[in-house]
Design a protein around this motif. Structure first.
Motif, PDB file in Angstrom:
ATOM      1  N   HIS A 172       0.815  -1.207   0.000  1.00 14.60           N
ATOM      2  CA  HIS A 172       0.000   0.000   0.000  1.00 14.60           C
ATOM      3  C   HIS A 172       0.856   1.267   0.000  1.00 14.60           C
ATOM      4  CE1 HIS A 172      -3.400   2.621   0.890  1.00 14.60           C
ATOM      5  NE2 HIS A 172      -2.731   3.125   1.905  1.00 14.60           N
ATOM      6  N   ALA A 173       1.962   1.266   0.721  1.00 17.77           N
ATOM      7  CA  ALA A 173       2.794   2.461   0.813  1.00 17.77           C
ATOM      8  C   ALA A 173       4.229   2.098   1.131  1.00 17.77           C
ATOM      9  CB  ALA A 173       2.247   3.411   1.885  1.00 17.77           C
ATOM     10  N   VAL A 174       5.144   2.919   0.636  1.00 15.47           N
ATOM     11  CA  VAL A 174       6.573   2.809   0.938  1.00 15.47           C
ATOM     12  C   VAL A 174       7.013   4.125   1.563  1.00 15.47           C
ATOM     13  CG1 VAL A 174       8.883   2.674  -0.057  1.00 15.47           C
ATOM     14  CG2 VAL A 174       7.083   1.136  -0.860  1.00 15.47           C
ATOM     15  N   VAL A 175       7.628   4.037   2.741  1.00 12.30           N
ATOM     16  CA  VAL A 175       8.058   5.222   3.476  1.00 12.30           C
ATOM     17  C   VAL A 175       9.586   5.205   3.556  1.00 12.30           C
ATOM     18  CG1 VAL A 175       7.858   6.552   5.606  1.00 12.30           C
ATOM     19  CG2 VAL A 175       5.938   5.124   4.832  1.00 12.30           C
ATOM     20  N   ALA A 214      15.792   7.669  -6.871  1.00 16.57           N
ATOM     21  CA  ALA A 214      16.061   6.451  -7.639  1.00 16.57           C
ATOM     22  C   ALA A 214      15.254   5.273  -7.098  1.00 16.57           C
ATOM     23  CB  ALA A 214      17.557   6.136  -7.600  1.00 16.57           C
ATOM     24  N   GLU A 215      15.148   5.168  -5.778  1.00 17.66           N
ATOM     25  CA  GLU A 215      14.373   4.083  -5.179  1.00 17.66           C
ATOM     26  C   GLU A 215      12.902   4.189  -5.565  1.00 17.66           C
ATOM     27  OE1 GLU A 215      15.160   4.529  -1.061  1.00 17.66           O
ATOM     28  OE2 GLU A 215      17.090   3.478  -1.117  1.00 17.66           O
ATOM     29  N   VAL A 233       8.259   2.254  -8.973  1.00 19.18           N
ATOM     30  CA  VAL A 233       7.204   2.547  -9.944  1.00 19.18           C
ATOM     31  C   VAL A 233       7.449   1.792 -11.244  1.00 19.18           C
ATOM     32  CG1 VAL A 233       6.204   4.365 -11.382  1.00 19.18           C
ATOM     33  CG2 VAL A 233       6.623   4.792  -8.960  1.00 19.18           C
ATOM     34  N   ARG A 234       8.679   1.813 -11.718  1.00 21.64           N
ATOM     35  CA  ARG A 234       8.995   1.210 -13.015  1.00 21.64           C
ATOM     36  C   ARG A 234       8.818  -0.306 -13.004  1.00 21.64           C
ATOM     37  NH1 ARG A 234      13.853   3.031 -13.383  1.00 21.64           N
ATOM     38  NH2 ARG A 234      14.882   1.178 -12.582  1.00 21.64           N
ATOM     39  N   ASN A 235       9.108  -0.931 -11.871  1.00 26.05           N
ATOM     40  CA  ASN A 235       9.106  -2.397 -11.838  1.00 26.05           C
ATOM     41  C   ASN A 235       7.833  -3.006 -11.274  1.00 26.05           C
ATOM     42  OD1 ASN A 235      11.906  -3.410 -12.684  1.00 26.05           O
ATOM     43  ND2 ASN A 235      12.395  -1.724 -11.301  1.00 26.05           N
ATOM     44  N   ARG A 236       6.848  -2.195 -10.944  1.00 25.75           N
ATOM     45  CA  ARG A 236       5.615  -2.751 -10.382  1.00 25.75           C
ATOM     46  C   ARG A 236       4.781  -3.388 -11.494  1.00 25.75           C
ATOM     47  NH1 ARG A 236       3.947   1.926 -12.369  1.00 25.75           N
ATOM     48  NH2 ARG A 236       1.734   2.278 -12.753  1.00 25.75           N
ATOM     49  N   ARG A 237       3.890  -4.260 -11.097  1.00 30.59           N
ATOM     50  CA  ARG A 237       2.870  -4.790 -11.995  1.00 30.59           C
ATOM     51  C   ARG A 237       1.535  -4.582 -11.291  1.00 30.59           C
ATOM     52  NH1 ARG A 237       3.085 -11.034 -13.353  1.00 30.59           N
ATOM     53  NH2 ARG A 237       2.456 -11.086 -11.164  1.00 30.59           N
ATOM     54  N   GLY A 238       0.772  -3.617 -11.774  1.00 31.01           N
ATOM     55  CA  GLY A 238      -0.478  -3.277 -11.119  1.00 31.01           C
ATOM     56  C   GLY A 238      -0.384  -1.932 -10.435  1.00 31.01           C
ATOM     57  N   ARG A 239      -1.111  -1.801  -9.335  1.00 33.40           N
ATOM     58  CA  ARG A 239      -1.232  -0.527  -8.645  1.00 33.40           C
ATOM     59  C   ARG A 239       0.090  -0.089  -8.020  1.00 33.40           C
ATOM     60  NH1 ARG A 239      -1.397   1.111  -3.628  1.00 33.40           N
ATOM     61  NH2 ARG A 239      -2.699   2.875  -2.970  1.00 33.40           N
ATOM     62  N   ALA A 240       0.432   1.193  -8.218  1.00 37.70           N
ATOM     63  CA  ALA A 240       1.629   1.747  -7.587  1.00 37.70           C
ATOM     64  C   ALA A 240       1.335   2.080  -6.124  1.00 37.70           C
ATOM     65  CB  ALA A 240       2.086   3.009  -8.310  1.00 37.70           C
ATOM     66  N   PRO A 241       2.267   1.816  -5.219  1.00 39.37           N
ATOM     67  CA  PRO A 241       2.058   2.191  -3.812  1.00 39.37           C
ATOM     68  C   PRO A 241       2.255   3.682  -3.612  1.00 39.37           C
ATOM     69  CG  PRO A 241       4.234   1.250  -4.089  1.00 39.37           C
ATOM     70  CD  PRO A 241       3.553   1.118  -5.432  1.00 39.37           C
ATOM     71  N   HIS A 242       1.734   4.203  -2.491  1.00 43.89           N
ATOM     72  CA  HIS A 242       2.121   5.551  -2.062  1.00 43.89           C
ATOM     73  C   HIS A 242       3.634   5.569  -1.883  1.00 43.89           C
ATOM     74  CE1 HIS A 242      -1.861   7.198  -1.239  1.00 43.89           C
ATOM     75  NE2 HIS A 242      -2.178   6.081  -0.612  1.00 43.89           N
ATOM     76  N   LEU A 243       4.293   6.630  -2.337  1.00 45.03           N
ATOM     77  CA  LEU A 243       5.735   6.768  -2.180  1.00 45.03           C
ATOM     78  C   LEU A 243       6.016   8.079  -1.447  1.00 45.03           C
ATOM     79  CD1 LEU A 243       6.775   5.684  -5.785  1.00 45.03           C
ATOM     80  CD2 LEU A 243       6.923   4.302  -3.718  1.00 45.03           C
ATOM     81  N   GLY A 267      10.063  19.498  -7.791  1.00 37.92           N
ATOM     82  CA  GLY A 267      10.567  18.902  -9.016  1.00 37.92           C
ATOM     83  C   GLY A 267       9.566  17.996  -9.693  1.00 37.92           C
ATOM     84  N   THR A 268      10.037  16.837 -10.098  1.00 42.22           N
ATOM     85  CA  THR A 268       9.255  15.967 -10.968  1.00 42.22           C
ATOM     86  C   THR A 268       8.193  15.164 -10.242  1.00 42.22           C
ATOM     87  OG1 THR A 268      10.935  14.227 -10.745  1.00 42.22           O
ATOM     88  CG2 THR A 268      11.166  15.756 -12.594  1.00 42.22           C
ATOM     89  N   GLY A 269       8.213  15.176  -8.933  1.00 44.03           N
ATOM     90  CA  GLY A 269       7.177  14.446  -8.210  1.00 44.03           C
ATOM     91  C   GLY A 269       7.402  12.955  -8.146  1.00 44.03           C
ATOM     92  N   ASP A 270       8.670  12.520  -7.998  1.00 43.74           N
ATOM     93  CA  ASP A 270       8.934  11.084  -7.825  1.00 43.74           C
ATOM     94  C   ASP A 270       8.299  10.573  -6.545  1.00 43.74           C
ATOM     95  OD1 ASP A 270      10.565  10.853 -10.157  1.00 43.74           O
ATOM     96  OD2 ASP A 270      12.185  11.832  -9.066  1.00 43.74           O
ATOM     97  N   LEU A 271       8.219  11.444  -5.545  1.00 45.57           N
ATOM     98  CA  LEU A 271       7.581  11.105  -4.279  1.00 45.57           C
ATOM     99  C   LEU A 271       6.235  11.819  -4.184  1.00 45.57           C
ATOM    100  CD1 LEU A 271      10.686  11.559  -1.969  1.00 45.57           C
ATOM    101  CD2 LEU A 271       9.698   9.385  -2.680  1.00 45.57           C
ATOM    102  N   ASP A 272       5.272  11.158  -3.548  1.00 42.05           N
ATOM    103  CA  ASP A 272       3.969  11.792  -3.349  1.00 42.05           C
ATOM    104  C   ASP A 272       4.098  13.033  -2.482  1.00 42.05           C
ATOM    105  OD1 ASP A 272       3.063   9.631  -4.736  1.00 42.05           O
ATOM    106  OD2 ASP A 272       2.129   8.633  -3.026  1.00 42.05           O
ATOM    107  N   CYS A 273       4.893  12.923  -1.419  1.00 42.63           N
ATOM    108  CA  CYS A 273       5.034  14.041  -0.488  1.00 42.63           C
ATOM    109  C   CYS A 273       6.212  13.753   0.440  1.00 42.63           C
ATOM    110  CB  CYS A 273       3.742  14.229   0.331  1.00 42.63           C
ATOM    111  SG  CYS A 273       3.668  15.764   1.276  1.00 42.63           S
TER     112      CYS A 273
END
Length: 324
Positions: free
Chosen positions: A219-222, A238-239, A244-254, A272-278
């Motif tokens: 569900h989420a990665v902290v 990078a993490e 995101v790149r290697n998931r299959r299906g729904r992306a977790p909160h990052l 910036g680019t928004g790699d992290l949700d917040c």
């Protein structure tokens, strides 16, 4: 009739309390869970020597000692929290691990309270501790969204040419702190409404059904970074991209939790680019009180931009955001 004297209190105990603990000590109304959890979280950082001041210089452990601005802001945060001891910082990687453990314990203490808005069997834990579980655990062996990476890794490891070309794809996915939920048995899904036919062909691929697959749903990665230097900011990005790149299906909160006092270094991750949700700060309210717009207009403006732009929030916002 003379008023009864108030019960004596231990002066040493009162002195050792953080500012938040003293406020609770004098509060007459019932305490709220988020207040208590944030206070316990800060106490854990003090007890585990994540947040301390250097015995000889007085520099807080989250400050860059070579930056006067960093030291000033970190000192103000420490004073805002209160009861920060002058002691050696936890050695080596212990401070990072203790910070991760404190964040995990904080979420573990709050998430069960979301049963009404987020029902289900939830799990909060760390994956990257070699000592805690007997070895670093790989997300691909635990979570449904990444189970396909097991066979991919086996294929890459058995082929030298592929290893040379795609070796990075075989890296272990071991985020700092994860929040996951168990799939739901059909009997539970059908408890209030006849929702799914256990013997029928419909909804036969949804990973939410325990009858379809048994693995946890990530569900989420902290990510937990006590301080932020340029290499750690890039590592966090990078993490997140890797997940995101290697998931299959729904992306977790990052998301990320940090104790960095410098707005410019927080902005390197938050904007910036928004790699992290917040990005979540362990003591954002204390940091905001520390910054003087007259003395540091650029830092104050940057902090305001991140907060108003919903890119930076306090640790107390994190559990509610993860319930979305």
């Amino acid at each position: 009739m003379q008023p009864r004297p108030s019960a004596p209190r231990e002066p040493d105990l009162h002195e050792a309390m953080t500012r938040a603990e003293r406020a609770v000590f004098h509060r007459a109304s019932p305490e709220f869970l988020l207040d208590r959890a944030r206070r316990v979280f800060h106490r854990a950082l003090l007890d585990e020597r994540v947040l301390v001041t250097h015995p000889s210089t007085g520099v807080p452990s989250n400050a860059d000692k070579d930056s006067g601005t960093s030291v000033r802001y970190a000192t103000a945060i420490a004073e805002g929290i209160g009861a920060v001891e002058a002691a050696p910082r936890a050695p080596g990687q212990s401070a990072s691990r203790n910070f991760e453990r404190a964040v995990a314990a904080y979420l573990q203490g709050i998430f069960p309270a979301f049963g009404a808005v987020r029902p289900g069997e939830w799990m909060v834990r760390r994956l990257g501790d070699r000592n805690e579980y007997g070895g670093i655990e790989d997300a691909s062996e635990i979570f449904e969204q990444y189970e396909h990476l097991v066979s991919l890794r086996e294929t890459i490891e058995s082929d030298r040419a592929l290893r040379g070309l795609l070796g990075y794809e075989a890296e272990i996915l071991a985020p700092d702190v994860v929040v996951a939920r168990a799939p739901i048995p059909d009997a539970e899904l059908n408890e209030l409404t006849r929702l799914v036919d256990p013997l029928g062909p419909l909804a036969a691929a949804s990973p939410l059904r325990a009858a379809v697959q048994p693995k946890l749903l990530l569900h989420a990665v902290v990510a937990c970074k006590w301080t932020l230097r340029s290499d750690r900011a890039q590592q966090a990005r990078a993490e997140a991209q890797h997940l995101v790149r290697n998931r299959r299906g729904r992306a977790p909160h990052l998301v990320m939790v940090t104790g960095e006092p410098m707005p410019s270094r927080i902005a390197a991750v938050a904007l910036g680019t928004g790699d992290l949700d917040c990005v979540y700060h362990f003591a954002l309210h204390e940091l905001m009180d520390a910054i003087d717009p007259q003395a540091d207009p650029a830092g104050a403006e940057l902090l305001h931009t991140m907060v108003q732009g919903r890119r930076l929030r306090d640790i107390s916002d994190l559990p509610l955001d993860l319930a979305v």
